[in-house]
Write a protein that holds these residues in place. Structure first.
Motif, PDB file in Angstrom:
ATOM      1  N   HIS A 105     -14.678   0.993   1.751  1.00  0.00           N
ATOM      2  CA  HIS A 105     -13.961   2.147   2.297  1.00  0.00           C
ATOM      3  C   HIS A 105     -14.689   2.655   3.535  1.00  0.00           C
ATOM      4  CE1 HIS A 105     -17.046   4.097  -0.131  1.00  0.00           C
ATOM      5  NE2 HIS A 105     -16.759   5.274   0.412  1.00  0.00           N
ATOM      6  N   THR A 106     -13.960   3.379   4.384  1.00  0.00           N
ATOM      7  CA  THR A 106     -14.512   3.819   5.660  1.00  0.00           C
ATOM      8  C   THR A 106     -14.437   5.337   5.802  1.00  0.00           C
ATOM      9  OG1 THR A 106     -12.410   3.716   6.871  1.00  0.00           O
ATOM     10  CG2 THR A 106     -13.696   1.686   6.730  1.00  0.00           C
ATOM     11  N   ASP A 107     -15.283   5.850   6.694  1.00  0.00           N
ATOM     12  CA  ASP A 107     -15.229   7.276   7.033  1.00  0.00           C
ATOM     13  C   ASP A 107     -13.855   7.646   7.561  1.00  0.00           C
ATOM     14  OD1 ASP A 107     -17.907   7.223   6.423  1.00  0.00           O
ATOM     15  OD2 ASP A 107     -18.608   7.598   8.465  1.00  0.00           O
ATOM     16  N   GLU A 108     -13.306   6.772   8.404  1.00  0.00           N
ATOM     17  CA  GLU A 108     -12.040   7.075   9.061  1.00  0.00           C
ATOM     18  C   GLU A 108     -10.898   7.207   8.065  1.00  0.00           C
ATOM     19  OE1 GLU A 108     -14.902   5.403  11.878  1.00  0.00           O
ATOM     20  OE2 GLU A 108     -14.154   4.673   9.943  1.00  0.00           O
ATOM     21  N   GLU A 109     -10.920   6.409   7.009  1.00  0.00           N
ATOM     22  CA  GLU A 109      -9.901   6.562   5.962  1.00  0.00           C
ATOM     23  C   GLU A 109      -9.946   7.954   5.349  1.00  0.00           C
ATOM     24  OE1 GLU A 109      -9.030   2.754   3.414  1.00  0.00           O
ATOM     25  OE2 GLU A 109     -11.196   2.986   3.625  1.00  0.00           O
ATOM     26  N   MET A 110     -11.152   8.392   5.001  1.00  0.00           N
ATOM     27  CA  MET A 110     -11.296   9.691   4.360  1.00  0.00           C
ATOM     28  C   MET A 110     -10.915  10.821   5.315  1.00  0.00           C
ATOM     29  SD  MET A 110     -12.086   8.329   1.579  1.00  0.00           S
ATOM     30  CE  MET A 110     -12.072   9.867   0.643  1.00  0.00           C
ATOM     31  N   GLU A 111     -11.269  10.666   6.594  1.00  0.00           N
ATOM     32  CA  GLU A 111     -10.903  11.674   7.594  1.00  0.00           C
ATOM     33  C   GLU A 111      -9.383  11.757   7.739  1.00  0.00           C
ATOM     34  OE1 GLU A 111     -12.975  10.402  11.060  1.00  0.00           O
ATOM     35  OE2 GLU A 111     -14.969  10.770  10.190  1.00  0.00           O
ATOM     36  N   PHE A 112      -8.722  10.611   7.742  1.00  0.00           N
ATOM     37  CA  PHE A 112      -7.267  10.571   7.861  1.00  0.00           C
ATOM     38  C   PHE A 112      -6.625  11.292   6.681  1.00  0.00           C
ATOM     39  CE2 PHE A 112      -3.054   8.872   7.315  1.00  0.00           C
ATOM     40  CZ  PHE A 112      -2.570   8.635   8.600  1.00  0.00           C
ATOM     41  N   LEU A 113      -7.067  10.968   5.470  1.00  0.00           N
ATOM     42  CA  LEU A 113      -6.490  11.595   4.280  1.00  0.00           C
ATOM     43  C   LEU A 113      -6.749  13.096   4.261  1.00  0.00           C
ATOM     44  CD1 LEU A 113      -7.386   8.908   1.587  1.00  0.00           C
ATOM     45  CD2 LEU A 113      -5.125   9.387   2.543  1.00  0.00           C
ATOM     46  N   ALA A 114      -7.966  13.507   4.631  1.00  0.00           N
ATOM     47  CA  ALA A 114      -8.277  14.929   4.678  1.00  0.00           C
ATOM     48  C   ALA A 114      -7.369  15.654   5.661  1.00  0.00           C
ATOM     49  CB  ALA A 114      -9.744  15.139   5.051  1.00  0.00           C
ATOM     50  N   GLY A 115      -7.116  15.020   6.802  1.00  0.00           N
ATOM     51  CA  GLY A 115      -6.259  15.639   7.804  1.00  0.00           C
ATOM     52  C   GLY A 115      -4.832  15.833   7.333  1.00  0.00           C
ATOM     53  N   LEU A 116      -4.362  14.952   6.450  1.00  0.00           N
ATOM     54  CA  LEU A 116      -3.001  15.082   5.929  1.00  0.00           C
ATOM     55  C   LEU A 116      -2.807  16.380   5.157  1.00  0.00           C
ATOM     56  CD1 LEU A 116      -2.166  11.477   4.634  1.00  0.00           C
ATOM     57  CD2 LEU A 116      -1.350  12.569   6.743  1.00  0.00           C
ATOM     58  N   VAL A 117      -3.876  16.883   4.539  1.00  0.00           N
ATOM     59  CA  VAL A 117      -3.769  18.100   3.725  1.00  0.00           C
ATOM     60  C   VAL A 117      -4.602  19.237   4.320  1.00  0.00           C
ATOM     61  CG1 VAL A 117      -3.069  17.014   1.565  1.00  0.00           C
ATOM     62  CG2 VAL A 117      -5.492  17.084   2.157  1.00  0.00           C
ATOM     63  N   SER A 154       0.853  -1.187   0.000  1.00  0.00           N
ATOM     64  CA  SER A 154       0.000   0.000   0.000  1.00  0.00           C
ATOM     65  C   SER A 154       0.886   1.233   0.000  1.00  0.00           C
ATOM     66  CB  SER A 154      -0.943   0.018   1.208  1.00  0.00           C
ATOM     67  OG  SER A 154      -0.211   0.058   2.421  1.00  0.00           O
ATOM     68  N   LEU A 155       0.276   2.370  -0.322  1.00  0.00           N
ATOM     69  CA  LEU A 155       1.029   3.614  -0.419  1.00  0.00           C
ATOM     70  C   LEU A 155       0.135   4.778  -0.017  1.00  0.00           C
ATOM     71  CD1 LEU A 155       3.528   5.278  -1.404  1.00  0.00           C
ATOM     72  CD2 LEU A 155       2.459   5.275  -3.683  1.00  0.00           C
ATOM     73  N   VAL A 156       0.643   5.635   0.869  1.00  0.00           N
ATOM     74  CA  VAL A 156      -0.049   6.855   1.270  1.00  0.00           C
ATOM     75  C   VAL A 156       0.862   8.026   0.943  1.00  0.00           C
ATOM     76  CG1 VAL A 156      -1.192   8.094   3.140  1.00  0.00           C
ATOM     77  CG2 VAL A 156      -1.151   5.589   3.161  1.00  0.00           C
ATOM     78  N   PHE A 157       0.345   9.012   0.198  1.00  0.00           N
ATOM     79  CA  PHE A 157       1.179  10.146  -0.190  1.00  0.00           C
ATOM     80  C   PHE A 157       0.303  11.340  -0.506  1.00  0.00           C
ATOM     81  CE2 PHE A 157      -0.009   8.139  -4.134  1.00  0.00           C
ATOM     82  CZ  PHE A 157      -0.090   9.153  -5.083  1.00  0.00           C
ATOM     83  N   SER A 158       0.936  12.484  -0.663  1.00  0.00           N
ATOM     84  CA  SER A 158       0.234  13.692  -1.096  1.00  0.00           C
ATOM     85  C   SER A 158       0.947  14.260  -2.312  1.00  0.00           C
ATOM     86  CB  SER A 158       0.198  14.754   0.021  1.00  0.00           C
ATOM     87  OG  SER A 158       1.446  15.398   0.137  1.00  0.00           O
ATOM     88  N   VAL A 159       0.177  14.939  -3.146  1.00  0.00           N
ATOM     89  CA  VAL A 159       0.736  15.756  -4.222  1.00  0.00           C
ATOM     90  C   VAL A 159       0.007  17.093  -4.160  1.00  0.00           C
ATOM     91  CG1 VAL A 159       1.049  16.090  -6.697  1.00  0.00           C
ATOM     92  CG2 VAL A 159       1.335  13.815  -5.709  1.00  0.00           C
ATOM     93  N   GLY A 160       0.735  18.159  -3.884  1.00  0.00           N
ATOM     94  CA  GLY A 160       0.090  19.448  -3.704  1.00  0.00           C
ATOM     95  C   GLY A 160      -0.872  19.391  -2.536  1.00  0.00           C
ATOM     96  N   ASP A 161      -2.122  19.849  -2.761  1.00  0.00           N
ATOM     97  CA  ASP A 161      -3.115  19.872  -1.686  1.00  0.00           C
ATOM     98  C   ASP A 161      -4.064  18.689  -1.754  1.00  0.00           C
ATOM     99  OD1 ASP A 161      -4.470  20.544  -3.971  1.00  0.00           O
ATOM    100  OD2 ASP A 161      -5.346  22.394  -3.189  1.00  0.00           O
ATOM    101  N   SER A 162      -3.613  17.573  -2.336  1.00  0.00           N
ATOM    102  CA  SER A 162      -4.436  16.375  -2.443  1.00  0.00           C
ATOM    103  C   SER A 162      -3.703  15.182  -1.834  1.00  0.00           C
ATOM    104  CB  SER A 162      -4.779  16.082  -3.911  1.00  0.00           C
ATOM    105  OG  SER A 162      -5.465  17.187  -4.486  1.00  0.00           O
ATOM    106  N   ALA A 163      -4.471  14.243  -1.265  1.00  0.00           N
ATOM    107  CA  ALA A 163      -3.891  13.084  -0.598  1.00  0.00           C
ATOM    108  C   ALA A 163      -4.461  11.802  -1.202  1.00  0.00           C
ATOM    109  CB  ALA A 163      -4.171  13.137   0.908  1.00  0.00           C
TER     110      ALA A 163
END
Length: 263
Positions: A210-222, A86-95
């Motif tokens: 997919h879960t709410d928590e995943e989306m919340e985590f990604l949103a928090g990264l950016v 798996s891979l978690v990353f950001s590019v600009g203001d997107s995660a």
């Protein structure tokens, strides 16, 4: 500290495992995210002062070469994850979070803002900053997006059938000659069919994989918050898209039927 058990899943699994969906609870991810924030987070990565990779796990290729946490991903790279990777990353203001056994290619006229994400196989959860002309392309449909959270998956064993959930925000979906606009505050989901089903290529879907928590985590990264975090309420996670109560309106005037940490 004894790890807390994962929160109960509020969706149906289809071809994915529970472990894939609680990645954000892994101790390695929690630690990596803390270091990410301490190092300046997405702002530092956007300024190219640090790598934009939050966590890489298992065998991941970037443009055909092995990817490490020290690399930087640009908006024109190709990504491939192997079994269990798996891979978690950001590019600009997107995660972005890329699940195992996935292939995707990003395209842009700048290295720091993805304009087009082509999901060729597998699955990706994404949170996008606001901006024009941003798209996700599946083999069977294209989604135009602006400042939203989206989960997309391609089912190779179903003739490349596509799945897309507008977790929150506005998404314009097109497939063949069909077009619809989804305005969602809590998960509005669609199948992008390889052949018409009941006369349509875009059909309603439930919330899967997919879960709410995943989306919340990604949103928090950016430095973002999901729509339900902002409003303080959730609806029924059935794919209909409403936060207060289920709604079948697709925003076009048409209606269609129906944290802890882990090792």
């Amino acid at each position: 500290m004894t790890p807390r058990p994962p929160a109960p899943l509020t969706h149906h699994l289809q071809g994915r495992s529970d472990d894939e969906l609680v990645w954000f609870q892994r101790r390695s991810v929690v630690q990596a995210a803390a270091l990410w924030v301490a190092g300046g987070g997405w702002a530092a990565a956007h300024a190219q002062a640090r790598s934009n990779i939050v966590e890489v796990r298992g065998d991941v290729l970037r443009n055909g070469e092995p990817l490490t946490a020290q690399h930087t991903i640009t908006a024109n790279d190709r990504i491939e994850t192997g079994p269990g990777a798996s891979l978690v990353f950001s590019v600009g203001d997107s995660a972005f979070m890329v699940r195992q056994n996935s292939r995707m290619a990003m395209e842009s006229d700048t290295p720091t803002a993805v304009k087009l994400l082509r999901l060729l196989s597998g699955a990706v959860a994404t949170v996008w900053g606001r901006g024009p002309d941003r798209q996700i392309a599946l083999p069977t449909a294209t989604a135009g997006i602006r400042g939203t959270g989206v989960y997309a998956e391609v089912f190779a064993d179903q003739d490349q059938r596509g799945y897309l959930c507008n977790c929150y925000g506005t998404v314009e979906l097109t497939a063949g000659g069909e077009r619809l606009v989804s305005q969602s505050s809590y998960h509005q989901s669609f199948w992008a069919e390889p052949a018409p089903r009941n006369g349509r290529l875009l059909t309603p879907a439930g919330a899967i994989n997919h879960t709410d928590e995943e989306m919340e985590f990604l949103a928090g990264l950016v430095n973002q918050r999901t729509a339900w975090q902002v409003s303080g309420r959730k609806g029924v996670k059935d794919g209909s898209g409403g936060a207060a109560a289920p709604s079948n309106s697709y925003g076009t005037g048409n209606s269609y039927g129906p944290p802890g940490s882990r090792d």
